[in-house]
Design an enzyme around this catalytic site. Sequence first.
Site, mmCIF file in Angstrom:
data_model
loop_
_atom_site.group_PDB
_atom_site.id
_atom_site.type_symbol
_atom_site.label_atom_id
_atom_site.label_comp_id
_atom_site.label_asym_id
_atom_site.label_seq_id
_atom_site.Cartn_x
_atom_site.Cartn_y
_atom_site.Cartn_z
ATOM 1 N N GLN A 119 7.307 3.268 -4.623
ATOM 2 C CA GLN A 119 7.172 4.609 -4.043
ATOM 3 C C GLN A 119 8.535 5.218 -3.687
ATOM 4 O OE1 GLN A 119 5.501 1.908 -3.059
ATOM 5 N NE2 GLN A 119 3.325 2.366 -2.941
ATOM 6 N N GLN B 266 1.361 -0.981 -10.934
ATOM 7 C CA GLN B 266 -0.015 -0.923 -10.461
ATOM 8 C C GLN B 266 -0.551 0.505 -10.462
ATOM 9 O OE1 GLN B 266 0.285 -2.836 -6.647
ATOM 10 N NE2 GLN B 266 1.128 -4.695 -7.539
ATOM 11 N N TRP C 13 4.342 6.726 5.211
ATOM 12 C CA TRP C 13 4.359 5.273 5.394
ATOM 13 C C TRP C 13 4.548 4.901 6.854
ATOM 14 C CZ3 TRP C 13 8.919 1.790 5.848
ATOM 15 C CH2 TRP C 13 8.622 0.448 5.591
ATOM 16 N N ARG C 14 3.511 4.341 7.459
ATOM 17 C CA ARG C 14 3.727 3.605 8.710
ATOM 18 C C ARG C 14 4.171 2.214 8.300
ATOM 19 N NH1 ARG C 14 0.164 0.003 11.307
ATOM 20 N NH2 ARG C 14 1.074 -0.702 13.288
ATOM 21 N N GLU D 202 -0.069 5.137 3.813
ATOM 22 C CA GLU D 202 -0.191 3.705 4.053
ATOM 23 C C GLU D 202 -0.151 3.350 5.536
ATOM 24 O OE1 GLU D 202 2.366 1.239 1.741
ATOM 25 O OE2 GLU D 202 2.212 2.469 -0.040
ATOM 26 N N GLU E 161 -3.406 2.577 1.549
ATOM 27 C CA GLU E 161 -3.404 1.181 1.974
ATOM 28 C C GLU E 161 -3.682 1.125 3.469
ATOM 29 O OE1 GLU E 161 -0.179 -0.976 -1.017
ATOM 30 O OE2 GLU E 161 0.098 -1.024 1.155
ATOM 31 N N TYR F 80 -2.220 -4.178 6.930
ATOM 32 C CA TYR F 80 -2.512 -5.525 6.426
ATOM 33 C C TYR F 80 -3.229 -6.372 7.466
ATOM 34 C CZ TYR F 80 0.508 -4.489 2.447
ATOM 35 O OH TYR F 80 1.054 -3.941 1.316
#
Length: 443
Positions: free
Chosen positions: A87, A151, A379-380, A415, A437, A440
């Site tokens: 990215q 991907q 993006w975090r 994300e 996303e 996690y």
Amino acid sequence: SSRYAFLFKPGKYTIDVPVGFYTQVLGLGASPEDVVFAGDKGVYCEEGDYDPSVGALDNFWRSAENFAVESMHDWGTGKGMLWAVSQASPLRRVKVAGDLSLYEYISPYPNAGFASGGFMANSQVGGALRTRGGGHTKSGLLGDVSPGSQQQWMTRNCAVSGWDGGVWNMVFVGTDGAPAAHCGPPSPMTTVAKTPVIAEKPFITIDSGGKYTLRIPKAKSDSSGVDWSGDDSVPFDAVYVASANDTAAVINAKLGAGLHVVLSPGIYKLDAPLQLATNGQVLLGLGLATLVATNGTPAVVVGNVDGVRVGGVLLQAGSGNSPTLLQWGDGTYAGNSNSPSFFHDVFVRVGGPDSTPVQASTMMLVQSGHVVGDNAWLWRADHTATGPVTGGANPCATGLKVSGDDVTMYGLAVEHTLQDLAVWTGERGAVYFYQSELPYDVD
């Protein structure tokens, strides 16, 4: 802690230019063909790790724009240009004579390093001849794009001679030579023939006398293929070139006077947002110019105006809880279909390089109508300079909120936020390519 932009005047260069973190390579010609790299490797980006499971997964925050590559290095995936990235690493307004590889093999073959997501726009791949037995053959035209282990990838308004595979999510909008759309393995493809509305990213040129010009491409509808013409030209006496030593007040005084602003490479500590309140105004960052909101405010606020362009900036949260880092409109303006606004290569992050806690409620808030986004990564951070992120560290509830009508996104990645990744309540919106996303460690 540094940012870099390498700007090349028109001419032919027999040099190799590796592109790393926080680095941008730019040609200064009116056409990509005005700046030509004809060295062994030319302009290229190798993956960041020899472990295939890492590969190019961390190759963020770099870009290359407005030049031609005639290099014929054999990367193992094709002869031509290597751009193994993930990215926030766009490739724009580039002409590649040979093949374009979007991933890298690791010796010994066939270990393909992982890669995850990228963006290419207004670029042409193909046109040179393969060499066979010391001679050229017309049946051997180079020009394949090899995504390999990629991907996901977004390609908009390009021309390719061929496209060889991909993993999960290959998206093409307005791209000549794109593969046919199909679902399921192998290599799912989404292909849209025309780009409904777009204007290409502003860029800079230089003439033989050393004078710079800001080029602002015009908006167009139902387009396909590359377009390296049709720009409005603005002399630099109408442009303020900012440095990281400038305060928000200094830059806002220039914006308030109606000037366009080019941000030279650096990290800008802003105690107030940059305010764009003039129709047609341009805010263009070079070298991943980074705007840090230090006082709990947005980094950039666009008013209820038409035809604004914001591009090439990395917006970063600070210790104060910013309501958002990019705010477009106050929610009372419907926008203008005859003069839409655009943002290109706008990347936002909450956490990452910081050793102390940072936060923002929302990364991007689009409240006006007829706004077009062209490549955004929100993006975090799931990892920082000090290690993995767990629990509610670097809090950010939502990546993108859209309440304006007729908003379009080409290339959207969000994300790891703690609540909804994206909330879209505006009518008649459209998204072409979406990557999401969850954290996690989500419970």
